[in-house]
Scaffold this motif. Structure first.
Motif, PDB file in Angstrom:
ATOM      1  N   LEU A 248       0.829  -1.199   0.000  1.00 16.07           N
ATOM      2  CA  LEU A 248       0.000   0.000   0.000  1.00 16.07           C
ATOM      3  C   LEU A 248       0.868   1.255   0.000  1.00 16.07           C
ATOM      4  N   THR A 249       2.031   1.167  -0.641  1.00 14.15           N
ATOM      5  CA  THR A 249       2.948   2.294  -0.670  1.00 14.15           C
ATOM      6  C   THR A 249       2.296   3.487  -1.359  1.00 14.15           C
ATOM      7  N   LEU A 263      -3.332  -6.520   8.811  1.00 16.43           N
ATOM      8  CA  LEU A 263      -2.322  -5.793   8.054  1.00 16.43           C
ATOM      9  C   LEU A 263      -0.919  -6.281   8.420  1.00 16.43           C
ATOM     10  N   MET A 268       3.182  -0.001   4.026  1.00 17.32           N
ATOM     11  CA  MET A 268       2.332   1.178   3.992  1.00 17.32           C
ATOM     12  C   MET A 268       3.151   2.459   4.054  1.00 17.32           C
ATOM     13  N   ALA A 271       1.878   6.055   3.013  1.00 19.05           N
ATOM     14  CA  ALA A 271       0.424   5.967   2.875  1.00 19.05           C
ATOM     15  C   ALA A 271      -0.244   7.090   3.662  1.00 19.05           C
ATOM     16  N   LEU A 288       4.975   1.357   8.403  1.00 20.44           N
ATOM     17  CA  LEU A 288       4.259   2.623   8.284  1.00 20.44           C
ATOM     18  C   LEU A 288       5.226   3.807   8.220  1.00 20.44           C
ATOM     19  N   ALA A 291       4.307   7.439   6.987  1.00 19.59           N
ATOM     20  CA  ALA A 291       2.861   7.469   6.772  1.00 19.59           C
ATOM     21  C   ALA A 291       2.259   8.725   7.389  1.00 19.59           C
TER      22      ALA A 291
END
Length: 354
Positions: A248-249, A263, A268, A271, A288, A291
């Protein structure tokens, strides 16, 4: 005076009518008869064209797939029809009944299938690139290996459909029903899926890079290993979905519902999870880094680590075990906005705010 363009249109329409009237006739017989009638379009018909006799004699050799390029088959009643390998480019099959039809390998490029019924039809390896399929019914149809690049499927019903390895790149899937559909390894790169219904769908290892899933319903969907880099998932419902190892970059997940989502090991980085709800989500080994977590609800998230370089706000709800640590490892970069040390963004921990 009949123009060449009008003759071509008449020939295409006649091929469709002759196929419906003489389904056992050979492809060449249908084509030759249609051309003969078209050439006499300005004459008052007195009798059948001689070429029509060929329609009464089925071919002795295995027939070639029907050539129905541009044919007008609107409203045709063809349940269970054998059209595998047929050429139906730019054909019009609006509101046609093709339930249980055999359309394996059929070329339906740019065909019009709006509101057609293809329930349980076999479309494996069919070519539907650029086809118009608004409101089409494809419930429990098979489209393994089919290509539907840039196809128009708005409001279509594909519940329970087999779309394994199907190419839907850039397709219009707004308001489409894909509940329980099999989409493993499917290509949905750049697809528009606003408000798509994907509950219980299997999207393992599918490619949804840059896809627009705004307000899509992905409750209980299987998204293990899915590629969602740069995808838009604003206000999407991902409750109880499985995103184990998903990419989900740079994805946009503002206001998304990720309650109880899995997850684990998800990527991510960069994100945007502004105002996203990750209550009770499993973030074990999730990345993350950098993020955006402004106003995100992370209370009771499982397995979460301090996310390097992430930005957050005073309204961000951290798990109790992380709240004080995150605050200690963050700097206020603007009023009410903080950034965790580390990440790819230059560390400004020594910068004096003025």
């Amino acid at each position: 005076m009949v123009t060449d363009i009008e003759r071509a249109w008449h020939a295409a329409a006649l091929r469709g009518l002759l196929y419906l009237a003489c389904p056992n006739a050979g492809t060449s017989a249908i084509t030759v008869t249609a051309e003969a009638i078209t050439q006499r379009a300005e004459e008052t018909p007195q009798e059948a064209v001689p070429e029509a006799q060929r329609l009464m004699h089925p071919p002795q050799t295995p027939p070639h797939p029907p050539y129905l390029d541009g044919a007008d088959l609107d409203g045709a009643h063809l349940p269970g029809a054998d059209l595998h390998g047929a050429i139906l480019r730019r054909a019009s099959l609006r509101r046609a009944n093709l339930t249980d039809a055999d359309l394996r390998g059929t070329n339906l490029t740019a065909a019009s299938l709006n509101e057609a019924d293809l329930t349980r039809a076999n479309l494996n390896d069919a070519k539907l690139d650029g086809a118009y399929m608004g409101g089409v019914i494809l419930t429990h149809a098979r489209l393994h290996g089919a290509t539907l690049a840039r196809a128009h499927l708005r409001d279509a019903d594909l519940a329970g459909t087999d779309l394994t390895y199907t190419d839907l790149g850039g397709a219009d899937l707004i308001d489409v029903n894909l509940a329980g559909a099999q989409l493993t390894h499917a290509n949905l790169d750049g697809a528009i899926m606003d408000r798509a219904h994907l509950t219980d769908a299997d999207l393992r290892d599918a490619d949804l890079r840059g896809a627009d899933l705004t307000r899509a319903n992905l409750t209980d969907a299987r998204l293990d290993g899915v590629i969602l880099d740069g995808a838009i998932l604003a206000r999407a419902n991902l409750t109880d979905s499985n995103l184990d190892g998903a990419r989900l970059t740079g994805a946009y997940l503002a206001y998304a519902n990720l309650t109880r989502a899995n997850l684990r090991s998800a990527y991510m980085t960069n994100a945007d999870l502004t105002c996203a709800d990750l209550t009770n989500a499993d973030l074990t080994d999730a990345d993350l880094t950098d993020a955006r977590l402004d106003d995100a609800r992370l209370a009771h998230a499982v397995g979460m680590q301090v996310p390097p370089g992430a930005t957050w706000s005073r309204e961000t709800q951290w798990p109790d075990a992380l709240a004080s640590t995150v605050l200690e490892q963050s700097d206020e970069v603007s009023p009410g906005v903080f950034r965790v040390h580390g990440g790819s963004t230059p560390d400004r921990s020594d910068t004096v705010l003025v």
